[in-house]
Scaffold this motif. Structure first.
Motif, PDB file in Angstrom:
ATOM      1  N   TYR A 291       0.799  -1.240   0.000  1.00 37.71           N
ATOM      2  CA  TYR A 291       0.000   0.000   0.000  1.00 37.71           C
ATOM      3  C   TYR A 291       0.825   1.280   0.000  1.00 37.71           C
ATOM      4  O   TYR A 291       0.284   2.359   0.116  1.00 37.71           O
ATOM      5  CB  TYR A 291      -1.014   0.018   1.155  1.00 37.71           C
ATOM      6  CG  TYR A 291      -2.030  -1.089   1.016  1.00 37.71           C
ATOM      7  CD1 TYR A 291      -2.952  -1.062  -0.023  1.00 37.71           C
ATOM      8  CD2 TYR A 291      -2.039  -2.174   1.882  1.00 37.71           C
ATOM      9  CE1 TYR A 291      -3.864  -2.088  -0.188  1.00 37.71           C
ATOM     10  CE2 TYR A 291      -2.939  -3.208   1.731  1.00 37.71           C
ATOM     11  CZ  TYR A 291      -3.851  -3.159   0.695  1.00 37.71           C
ATOM     12  OH  TYR A 291      -4.740  -4.180   0.515  1.00 37.71           O
ATOM     13  N   MET A 292       2.125   1.170  -0.091  1.00 35.28           N
ATOM     14  CA  MET A 292       2.884   2.398  -0.321  1.00 35.28           C
ATOM     15  C   MET A 292       2.699   2.793  -1.777  1.00 35.28           C
ATOM     16  O   MET A 292       2.297   1.985  -2.613  1.00 35.28           O
ATOM     17  CB  MET A 292       4.357   2.185  -0.005  1.00 35.28           C
ATOM     18  CG  MET A 292       4.597   2.063   1.495  1.00 35.28           C
ATOM     19  SD  MET A 292       6.336   1.990   1.871  1.00 35.28           S
ATOM     20  CE  MET A 292       6.276   1.763   3.638  1.00 35.28           C
ATOM     21  N   CYS A 293       2.966   4.062  -2.085  1.00 36.97           N
ATOM     22  CA  CYS A 293       2.699   4.566  -3.433  1.00 36.97           C
ATOM     23  C   CYS A 293       3.988   4.957  -4.147  1.00 36.97           C
ATOM     24  O   CYS A 293       5.032   5.121  -3.532  1.00 36.97           O
ATOM     25  CB  CYS A 293       1.774   5.773  -3.375  1.00 36.97           C
ATOM     26  SG  CYS A 293       0.097   5.353  -2.920  1.00 36.97           S
ATOM     27  N   PRO A 431      -3.134   0.929   5.913  1.00 36.12           N
ATOM     28  CA  PRO A 431      -3.936   0.136   6.846  1.00 36.12           C
ATOM     29  C   PRO A 431      -3.124  -0.229   8.088  1.00 36.12           C
ATOM     30  O   PRO A 431      -1.900  -0.326   8.036  1.00 36.12           O
ATOM     31  CB  PRO A 431      -4.298  -1.105   6.030  1.00 36.12           C
ATOM     32  CG  PRO A 431      -3.421  -1.112   4.850  1.00 36.12           C
ATOM     33  CD  PRO A 431      -2.938   0.279   4.625  1.00 36.12           C
ATOM     34  N   ALA A 432      -3.842  -0.431   9.191  1.00 38.43           N
ATOM     35  CA  ALA A 432      -3.174  -0.648  10.473  1.00 38.43           C
ATOM     36  C   ALA A 432      -2.240  -1.852  10.444  1.00 38.43           C
ATOM     37  O   ALA A 432      -1.304  -1.954  11.238  1.00 38.43           O
ATOM     38  CB  ALA A 432      -4.202  -0.811  11.576  1.00 38.43           C
ATOM     39  N   SER A 433      -2.492  -2.768   9.503  1.00 36.36           N
ATOM     40  CA  SER A 433      -1.643  -3.955   9.423  1.00 36.36           C
ATOM     41  C   SER A 433      -0.230  -3.620   8.956  1.00 36.36           C
ATOM     42  O   SER A 433       0.699  -4.389   9.178  1.00 36.36           O
ATOM     43  CB  SER A 433      -2.281  -4.964   8.462  1.00 36.36           C
ATOM     44  OG  SER A 433      -2.417  -4.376   7.182  1.00 36.36           O
ATOM     45  N   ASN A 434      -0.064  -2.472   8.300  1.00 30.72           N
ATOM     46  CA  ASN A 434       1.255  -2.113   7.795  1.00 30.72           C
ATOM     47  C   ASN A 434       2.181  -1.693   8.937  1.00 30.72           C
ATOM     48  O   ASN A 434       1.788  -0.974   9.852  1.00 30.72           O
ATOM     49  CB  ASN A 434       1.125  -0.955   6.793  1.00 30.72           C
ATOM     50  CG  ASN A 434       2.437  -0.668   6.085  1.00 30.72           C
ATOM     51  OD1 ASN A 434       3.411  -0.256   6.703  1.00 30.72           O
ATOM     52  ND2 ASN A 434       2.465  -0.908   4.792  1.00 30.72           N
ATOM     53  N   ALA A 435       3.421  -2.152   8.856  1.00 19.04           N
ATOM     54  CA  ALA A 435       4.372  -1.909   9.946  1.00 19.04           C
ATOM     55  C   ALA A 435       4.664  -0.429  10.151  1.00 19.04           C
ATOM     56  O   ALA A 435       5.135  -0.028  11.210  1.00 19.04           O
ATOM     57  CB  ALA A 435       5.672  -2.650   9.663  1.00 19.04           C
TER      58      ALA A 435
END
Lengths: 439, 284, 325
Positions: A291-293, A431-435
């Protein structure tokens, strides 16, 4: 490698005291009569730029020329590539240019990965009235206000990168982050080479225009052994969004140290180069980069080929098949598409008409043909069209229809998220799952 | 105290740990053989490739790959000594330095040929530690401890073994060597092997933090040389301490100023130090 | 010395034979590299081994180009100013080094640090210098080209030839003077030289001024010839080492040594790169590195050194200065 080979003819003719015998001249593609059309290809195949995208750029150009020859070249005349390695050094690039123009007597040289090479070379090409066709070097300053007549750049320029990321943030800030666009705090960090400097300047200019606060803007050397102080400073300034411009080594170092340094943000947007090598990033960081751009011209596999102009989708497929058969990359970097596409634009839309019209390929004939190119949006495998800014325009020689898109990584693939018309909605914040997600 | 400043200082000390090992190895070789290995950072680079290759390509467990890296680079150090340094032992220092500079190009070229120019990385990571308000990287802390451990082992080797004693004697006074009845060539070889092994250890610590590519030596090469000189060439303890000083200067300089200028500050500090103490900060 | 004038005249005639552009280009590059190498060897042969001469190329080039782009000051004036400034910086760095007896490896590393500082400053002061993207001197119309020192290749060949001859002349004059004897004595044994009344610091500073001035001249002319400056190719470690390699490979004790070295190193780099082409990238630096090692081992005094030694094998000169320590 059929059509490829740097001929040493000129060099030997002039009697250079080479102790190493010139390697055997190779076949010139499936020739069907007629003199080969000699086109220079200069990229960085050794040194730090090679791994930063210049190698796939070359491979892409290679596929383009092979395919062009297989399809008959220009009425049976094949294209012969005269290749050169500028070794990631400006002085070598200058020497190679003198050789290509002086000894090989080329009318056109394509390629050029780095803007630090494009700047000195463009001046000389203009003076020598030979054509320079830039397939990668993006710094806006290469063309801006120079009023060149023989230098063309079908690909994007650095201002468009800044426009892409800042617009994408501004368009989504209120809806996705619940922050007014002029309240989104930005942290800009960039490698201090020509690439990072150019893009960072564009980011700053665009952010200013929209009144977005930049809480930290700092350069670092791409060879820095440590970036943890930069991470500490970012943590102190608490940016909502971090914008980075860098190559692989410094991206790796920054992301590692950012993670262990407790830096969290709502989004990270990279800007091409290292960020376009998603294969490498996934290899190193796995789900952490999810999800990084990234801002870049689209690699062809990110586009919906059915929406391109008729026939272009087939070309894209042929290119992908060949490239992957040869180089075995699951998601070829953007530079592969750039190498193929921008070389193909030259061969198909400039070289072919020029040779047909004049029977030869002088730089002047090529230039005339280039100024007449008019490919609509969707007419190339990277989705953009081609129309060059004419002499007199402040950006003379720049493709006015080039597009940089913002893409988002999703499970090892890149998806276009800006402009909204081309892509899907962006996932923001991380998203919260991302470190790295800010909590 | 500003917790961010404290964090910068801690990071500086940890960074010093990264510089300390190569500085130690270079100083050992210089102290004994009296030759500066200009290609020392490139030996580290080869070691990084070795770990990367064994771990990701051959699928060795990481500790085993680390274990193999040390003898590989030690062997490289021995080869460097036998093929390049030994024929030049009597030559002017500038020739010695430039010959090892030739090896620098050679190794960069060889690695480009073998592994291409792609940036490689291991893809391993260690969890960070949060102490109060500051964050400490687990990877860097591990590297730091390994550097201290390496230094301690080297110290014990020099202190408690016969060869070690001979090495120390030579580092202090070259003339004493023949008097002691020690074969200098053998001592040179051992010092070169240990110097290489230290480069190998440094490679293990760096490969978990940095991408590997043929030019990665540029990241830490020049500053390592300055650290050695700052601590006093051949002075192992001096170089070791100077590494931490330099790490803190780079880190805090970057914190107060900018990342780019932190190196101007560090290099400027180095020059001033040499003016103040022309034989190194910790010269006896 | 009596061969020099005819040689220079012969070299000056080369552009009239209209040789290929590429070779004139390499010729100009070789000559300018030779000027920098000659400058370096002025210090190097007396044991002052500098690893930071790139800094002076950079100072020369950027001073000239900034004066031209910002103040409109022609390079004809800008280059002398730039050369003066570089020599001043050389003195500022050299004076404490010489006074405080920073020698050998310590001196080499101090100069290396200074070179890196100049490179980083050029990069970081990007508002003025263009940073790593580099800068281009503003071009002028053809009728003002002479005043702006914007010539074609032949013009720069003559200019570079002039600079090169100037470097050799400086070498020759120094060799004739008492200073060279004093410097040779200093590099042999500094304490002893001081004790017989040689003013060590002053002699060293003199040779530093000449050396840095030549390096700055080479840097400024290279920039003006290429019409492009960037920190990588005009400052920092890479270019500094390249100068040293050339000077040592050719032979730093002979006036023509650095020139021969420049021919060899540039010839090798071009030849190897073109021979290896684009298929065996990495092969060129590999072979280049091996050749450098062999050079250092088998030709420790450089190529010209071998010739010189044969010529005066009987009467050894006043002690061969050993570079460092």
């Amino acid at each position: 490698m059929k059509a490829f080979g740097s001929t040493r003819r000129g060099l030997l003719q002039a009697g250079a005291a080479l102790t190493i015998p010139a390697t055997v001249a190779r076949a010139q593609g499936p020739a069907r009569g007629g003199d080969p059309l000699r086109v220079g290809v200069m990229t960085d195949l050794s040194g730090p730029f090679a791994g930063a995208g210049s190698q796939p750029l070359f491979w892409g150009a290679e596929v383009a020329i092979e395919l062009f020859n297989e399809r008959g070249g220009v009425d049976g005349r094949p294209v012969q590539a005269i290749t050169a390695d500028s070794q990631s050094k400006a002085d070598v690039a200058i020497n190679e240019m003198e050789r290509l123009l002086g000894q090989e007597r080329l009318e056109v040289v394509t390629g050029i990965y780095s803007s630090a090479h494009a700047v000195p070379l463009s001046g000389r090409f203009e003076q020598a009235r030979k054509m320079m066709w830039i397939t990668s070097a993006i710094a806006t300053a290469v063309l801006k206000d120079k009023n060149f007549r023989y230098v063309f750049r079908p690909t994007v320029h650095s201002d468009q990168y800044g426009e892409g990321s800042i617009s994408a943030i501004a368009d989504n800030a209120q809806a996705k982050l619940g922050i007014a666009p002029d309240k989104v705090k930005l942290g800009v960090i960039y490698e201090d080479g020509p690439y990072g400097t150019g893009v960072a300047a564009a980011i700053e200019a665009n952010a200013r225009q929209r009144n977005m606060p930049i809480v930290l803007k700092e350069a670092y050397s791409a060879t820095a052994p440590d970036l943890s102080t930069l991470v500490t400073k970012l943590r102190r300034e608490r940016p909502d969004i971090v914008l980075q411009v860098g190559y692989n080594p410094d991206i790796t170092l920054f992301l590692r140290q950012a993670k262990s340094g407790g830096l969290r943000f709502k989004m990270l947007i990279g800007h091409g180069a290292g960020w376009s090598q998603i294969d490498r990033l996934s290899e190193t960081f796995g789900q952490d980069v999810n999800y990084m751009c990234n801002v870049d011209p689209a690699a062809t596999q990110m586009l919906d080929w059915s929406k391109l102009q008729p026939g272009v989708g087939d070309l894209a497929k042929t290119f992908m098949d060949r490239f992957q058969a040869k180089h075995k990359l699951s998601d070829p970097p953007t530079h592969a598409s750039m190498g193929f596409n921008n070389t193909w634009i030259f061969l198909e839309h400039v070289l072919k008409p020029a040779v047909r019209k004049t029977g030869g390929m002088t730089a002047d004939a090529l230039r005339e043909a280039a100024l007449e190119v008019d490919v609509p949006t969707g007419g190339t495998i990277q989705g953009y069209g081609v129309k060059f800014a004419p002499p007199g325009n402040p950006m003379a020689g720049q493709n006015e229809r080039s597009i940089a898109v913002v893409m988002q990584f999703e499970n090892g693939k890149s998806k276009v998220v800006w402009p909204a018309a081309l892509g899907q909605p962006v996932v923001m914040p991380l998203p919260a799952s991302n470190a790295y997600a800010a909590r | 105290m500003d917790p961010f400043l404290l964090e910068a200082i801690v990071n500086g000390i940890l960074l010093g740990g990264v510089f300390a090992l190569p500085a130690l190895g270079l100083n050992l070789v210089f102290g004994v053989v009296d030759v500066v290995w200009l290609c020392y950072a490139e030996l580290v680079m080869v070691g990084m490739y070795a770990v990367w290759f064994l771990y990701t390509q051959l699928g060795w467990p990481l500790p085993l790959a680390f274990g193999a890296c040390l003898p590989v680079v030690a062997l490289l150090g021995v080869l460097l000594h036998l093929l390049v340094v030994r024929p030049l032992l009597a030559a002017p220092p500038i020739n010695q330095v430039l010959a090892t500079g030739g090896v620098l190009f050679l190794l960069q070229g060889a690695m480009t040929l073998i592994f291409r120019t792609d940036f490689r990385s291991l893809g391993v990571d260690m969890p960070p530690m949060e102490v109060g308000e500051i964050f400490v990287s687990g990877t860097k802390l591990a590297a730091f401890c390994a550097a201290l451990l390496g230094a301690a082992v080297l110290w014990a080797f020099l202190k408690f073994t016969y060869v070690g004693t001979a090495i120390r004697a030579i580092a202090r006074d070259r003339e004493v060597m023949p008097l002691m009845g020690v074969d200098p060539q053998r001592i040179y070889l051992i010092a070169s092997a240990v110097g290489g092994a230290l480069a190998g250890l440094a490679a293990c610590l760096l490969v978990v933090q940095l991408d590997v590519h043929p030019f990665v030596g540029l990241s830490f090469g020049p500053i390592t040389f300055m650290i050695c000189v700052m601590g006093g060439l051949g002075n192992m303890l001096g170089g070791f301490l100077a590494a931490f000083l330099m790490g803190i200067i780079v880190s805090v300089g970057g914190f107060w100023g900018t990342t780019e200028f932190s190196y101007v500050v560090a290099f400027g500090f180095f020059i001033v130090t040499i003016f103040a103490r022309p034989r190194g900060l910790f010269a006896r | 010395m009596r061969y020099v004038i005819p040689l220079l005249l012969a070299l000056a005639c080369i552009p009239l034979l209209s040789p290929p552009d590429y070779f004139i280009h390499l010729g100009v590059t070789v000559l300018l590299t030779a000027v920098a190498g000659t400058g370096w060897a002025m210090m190097g042969r007396y044991g002052l081994v500098s690893f930071g001469h790139g800094a002076f190329l950079g100072i020369g080039a950027y001073t000239m180009a900034l004066l031209w782009n910002m103040a409109g000051l022609s390079p004809w004036i800008g280059i002398p100013v730039a050369v003066g400034l570089a020599a001043l910086v050389g003195v500022m760095l050299g004076y404490p080094c010489f006074r405080l007896k920073v020698v050998g490896h310590y001196f080499a590393l101090v100069t290396l640090a200074a070179g890196e500082i100049v490179r980083i400053l050029i990069t970081a002061l990007r508002e003025h210098t263009g940073g790593s993207l580099g800068m281009t001197p503003d071009r002028v119309p053809a009728d003002q080209a002479f005043l702006a020192m914007q010539f074609d290749k032949a013009g720069f060949w003559w200019l570079a030839l002039l600079a090169w001859a100037g470097g050799l002349l400086a070498w020759w004059l120094l060799d004739r003077s008492m200073a060279s004897k004093a410097l040779a004595a200093i590099s042999e044994d500094e304490e002893a030289a001081a004790s017989i009344g040689i003013r060590v610091t002053r002699e060293k500073l003199r040779v530093t001024v000449i050396s840095t001035a030549l390096a700055a001249l080479a840097g400024a002319l290279t920039a003006q010839y290429r019409m492009y400056l960037n920190p990588e190719s005009l400052a920092g470690l890479g270019i500094s080492l390249q100068i040293v390699f050339g000077a040592i490979a050719g032979g730093m004790y002979a006036p023509l040594g650095p020139t021969v070295g420049a021919i060899i190193t540039i010839g090798l780099e071009e030849g190897l790169r073109i021979a290896f082409g684009t298929e065996f990238t990495g092969g060129a630096p590999l072979i280049y590195g091996i050749l450098l090692v062999l050079f250092m081992i088998y030709l420790p005094r450089g190529i010209v050194g071998i010739v010189e030694r044969k010529r005066r094998s009987a009467a050894a000169p006043l002690g061969l200065p050993v570079a460092a320590k």
